[in-house]
Design an enzyme around this catalytic site. Structure first.
Site, PDB file in Angstrom:
ATOM      1  N   HIS A  70       0.840  -1.205   0.000  1.00 44.18           N
ATOM      2  CA  HIS A  70       0.000   0.000   0.000  1.00 44.18           C
ATOM      3  C   HIS A  70       0.877   1.258   0.000  1.00 44.18           C
ATOM      4  O   HIS A  70       0.608   2.229  -0.716  1.00 44.18           O
ATOM      5  CB  HIS A  70      -0.881   0.052   1.260  1.00 44.18           C
ATOM      6  CG  HIS A  70      -1.922  -1.027   1.351  1.00 44.18           C
ATOM      7  ND1 HIS A  70      -2.094  -1.810   2.473  1.00 44.18           N
ATOM      8  CD2 HIS A  70      -2.854  -1.438   0.461  1.00 44.18           C
ATOM      9  CE1 HIS A  70      -3.096  -2.653   2.275  1.00 44.18           C
ATOM     10  NE2 HIS A  70      -3.576  -2.449   1.055  1.00 44.18           N
ATOM     11  N   LYS A 128     -17.576  -6.200   7.508  1.00 45.66           N
ATOM     12  CA  LYS A 128     -16.322  -6.912   7.771  1.00 45.66           C
ATOM     13  C   LYS A 128     -15.977  -6.803   9.246  1.00 45.66           C
ATOM     14  O   LYS A 128     -16.338  -5.832   9.913  1.00 45.66           O
ATOM     15  CB  LYS A 128     -15.176  -6.298   6.955  1.00 45.66           C
ATOM     16  CG  LYS A 128     -15.144  -6.747   5.508  1.00 45.66           C
ATOM     17  CD  LYS A 128     -13.835  -6.338   4.866  1.00 45.66           C
ATOM     18  CE  LYS A 128     -13.739  -6.826   3.431  1.00 45.66           C
ATOM     19  NZ  LYS A 128     -12.473  -6.409   2.800  1.00 45.66           N
ATOM     20  N   ARG A 185      -1.851  -5.863  -8.471  1.00 48.47           N
ATOM     21  CA  ARG A 185      -0.720  -6.741  -8.160  1.00 48.47           C
ATOM     22  C   ARG A 185      -0.585  -7.841  -9.202  1.00 48.47           C
ATOM     23  O   ARG A 185       0.411  -7.962  -9.884  1.00 48.47           O
ATOM     24  CB  ARG A 185      -0.904  -7.369  -6.767  1.00 48.47           C
ATOM     25  CG  ARG A 185      -0.851  -6.380  -5.635  1.00 48.47           C
ATOM     26  CD  ARG A 185      -1.365  -6.962  -4.347  1.00 48.47           C
ATOM     27  NE  ARG A 185      -2.760  -7.357  -4.483  1.00 48.47           N
ATOM     28  CZ  ARG A 185      -3.526  -7.766  -3.504  1.00 48.47           C
ATOM     29  NH1 ARG A 185      -3.037  -7.877  -2.286  1.00 48.47           N
ATOM     30  NH2 ARG A 185      -4.781  -8.076  -3.701  1.00 48.47           N
ATOM     31  N   SER A 233      -2.844  -7.653   3.002  1.00 45.97           N
ATOM     32  CA  SER A 233      -3.051  -7.531   4.449  1.00 45.97           C
ATOM     33  C   SER A 233      -3.444  -8.882   5.037  1.00 45.97           C
ATOM     34  O   SER A 233      -3.016  -9.239   6.144  1.00 45.97           O
ATOM     35  CB  SER A 233      -4.164  -6.522   4.744  1.00 45.97           C
ATOM     36  OG  SER A 233      -3.837  -5.259   4.234  1.00 45.97           O
TER      37      SER A 233
HETATM   38  O1  PNS Z   1      -8.742  -2.653   0.282  1.00 48.25           O
HETATM   39  P1  PNS Z   1      -9.939  -3.244  -0.389  1.00 48.25           P
HETATM   40  O2  PNS Z   1     -10.779  -4.017   0.607  1.00 48.25           O
HETATM   41  O3  PNS Z   1      -9.583  -4.043  -1.614  1.00 48.25           O
HETATM   42  O4  PNS Z   1     -10.824  -1.992  -0.912  1.00 48.25           O
HETATM   43  C1  PNS Z   1     -12.060  -2.205  -1.569  1.00 48.25           C
HETATM   44  C2  PNS Z   1     -12.843  -0.891  -1.664  1.00 48.25           C
HETATM   45  C3  PNS Z   1     -12.943  -0.238  -0.281  1.00 48.25           C
HETATM   46  C4  PNS Z   1     -12.122   0.065  -2.583  1.00 48.25           C
HETATM   47  C5  PNS Z   1     -14.243  -1.209  -2.241  1.00 48.25           C
HETATM   48  O5  PNS Z   1     -14.792  -2.279  -1.550  1.00 48.25           O
HETATM   49  C6  PNS Z   1     -15.184  -0.023  -2.144  1.00 48.25           C
HETATM   50  O6  PNS Z   1     -15.050   0.935  -2.879  1.00 48.25           O
HETATM   51  N1  PNS Z   1     -16.136  -0.090  -1.180  1.00 48.25           N
HETATM   52  C7  PNS Z   1     -17.060   0.990  -0.899  1.00 48.25           C
HETATM   53  C8  PNS Z   1     -18.461   0.671  -1.396  1.00 48.25           C
HETATM   54  C9  PNS Z   1     -18.536   0.944  -2.877  1.00 48.25           C
HETATM   55  O7  PNS Z   1     -18.277   2.042  -3.347  1.00 48.25           O
HETATM   56  N2  PNS Z   1     -18.944  -0.086  -3.621  1.00 48.25           N
HETATM   57  C10 PNS Z   1     -19.035  -0.022  -5.052  1.00 48.25           C
HETATM   58  C11 PNS Z   1     -17.686  -0.250  -5.675  1.00 48.25           C
HETATM   59  S1  PNS Z   1     -17.929  -0.610  -7.347  1.00 48.25           S
END
Ligand code: PNS
Length: 189
Positions: A16, A40, A89, A127
Site C-alpha cells: 500500500h 467486515k 498486483r 493484508s
Molecule cells: O482494500 P480493499 O478491501 O480491496 O478496498 C475495496 C474498496 C474499499 C475500494 C471497495 O470495496 C469499495 O469501494 N467499497 C465501498 C463501497 C462501494 O463504493 N462499492 C461499489 C464499488 S464498485
C-alpha cells in the site's frame, strides 16, 4: 489534481505504501480513505488504521488520511476528487478492479480510476497474508512498517501463544486504542 486511494488497509502494508508514495508523485494531493465497513470484522479499528497510515506517511506533505462509509464514488464527489487510485498486483486483481472501475464510471463519468502496477517486490503481498503469517508466529517485519508489525504481534500475542515468541523480538509496542476484534478469514485485500 486530487486522487482518492480507497481501501480497507487492515493493516497498511509496504505494498500500500508503495502505491501511496508513487501516487503522491503523480497527483497534487492524495487522500487515503479508509472504508468503515460494517460487513467486515477487521483486526484493527478505523482510528487504529488511520493512525498506522499517518505514522507511516509523515514524510508526504501532499497526503491526507481520512475515513468514509457508503460508496467510494460519493466520498470522492464530496471531496471533489478527479481520480480514484488503486494498485494492481496480479492478474487475479484485474477482474474485480476493472468491474469496480466500470461500475464507478457509471456512477460518475467525471471521476477516473487510475491503476498503478504494484512494484514487483510487493506483487504477492496482502493484508490478509500478513495477518495469517503473524497469527502463526511468522516474521512480518519485511512486509509492513515496524510499528504496524508491533501492533499485529500485540494483537495475536493476546490470543495466539505462537505469536508471543515473535513479540519478544519486536520493538517497544505502541499502545493500541482498542482491543483487537475477531479475526476474519483470509481473503482479498
Ligand atoms: O482494500 P480493499 O478491501 O480491496 O478496498 C475495496 C474498496 C474499499 C475500494 C471497495 O470495496 C469499495 O469501494 N467499497 C465501498 C463501497 C462501494 O463504493 N462499492 C461499489 C464499488 S464498485
Amino acid at each position: 489534481m486530487l486522487a482518492i486511494y480507497p481501501g480497507s488497509f487492515d493493516p497498511v502494508t509496504l505494498g500500500h505504501l508503495d502505491i501511496i508514495e508513487r501516487g503522491c508523485k503523480l497527483f497534487d494531493q492524495v487522500i487515503v480513505a479508509v472504508l468503515r465497513n460494517p460487513n467486515k470484522t477487521p483486526l484493527f479499528t478505523v482510528p487504529d488504521r488511520i493512525e498506522q497510515i499517518r505514522r507511516s506517511t509523515q514524510h508526504l506533505s501532499n497526503l491526507e488520511v481520512d475515513s468514509f462509509d457508503g460508496l467510494t464514488i460519493d466520498y470522492a464527489r464530496m471531496r471533489r476528487a478527479s481520480a480514484l487510485l488503486r494498485g494492481l498486483r496480479v492478474l487475479s486483481d484485474f477482474e474485480m478492479e476493472l468491474q469496480m472501475a466500470h461500475t464507478n464510471k457509471t456512477l460518475s463519468a467525471q471521476i477516473e480510476t487510475v491503476f498503478l502496477a504494484t512494484s514487483n517486490e510487493y506483487s504477492f503481498l496482502s493484508s490478509s497474508l500478513v495477518k495469517e503469517i503473524a497469527r502463526f508466529g511468522g516474521a512480518i517485519d519485511h512486509l509492513v512498517p515496524n510499528h504496524v508489525a508491533v501492533d499485529i504481534y500485540q494483537c495475536f500475542a493476546k490470543t495466539h501463544p505462537a505469536s508471543a515468541q515473535t513479540t519478544a523480538l519486536a520493538p517497544t509496542p505502541l499502545p493500541l486504542t482498542t482491543e483487537p476484534s475477531q479475526e476474519k478469514p483470509p481473503g482479498r485485500e
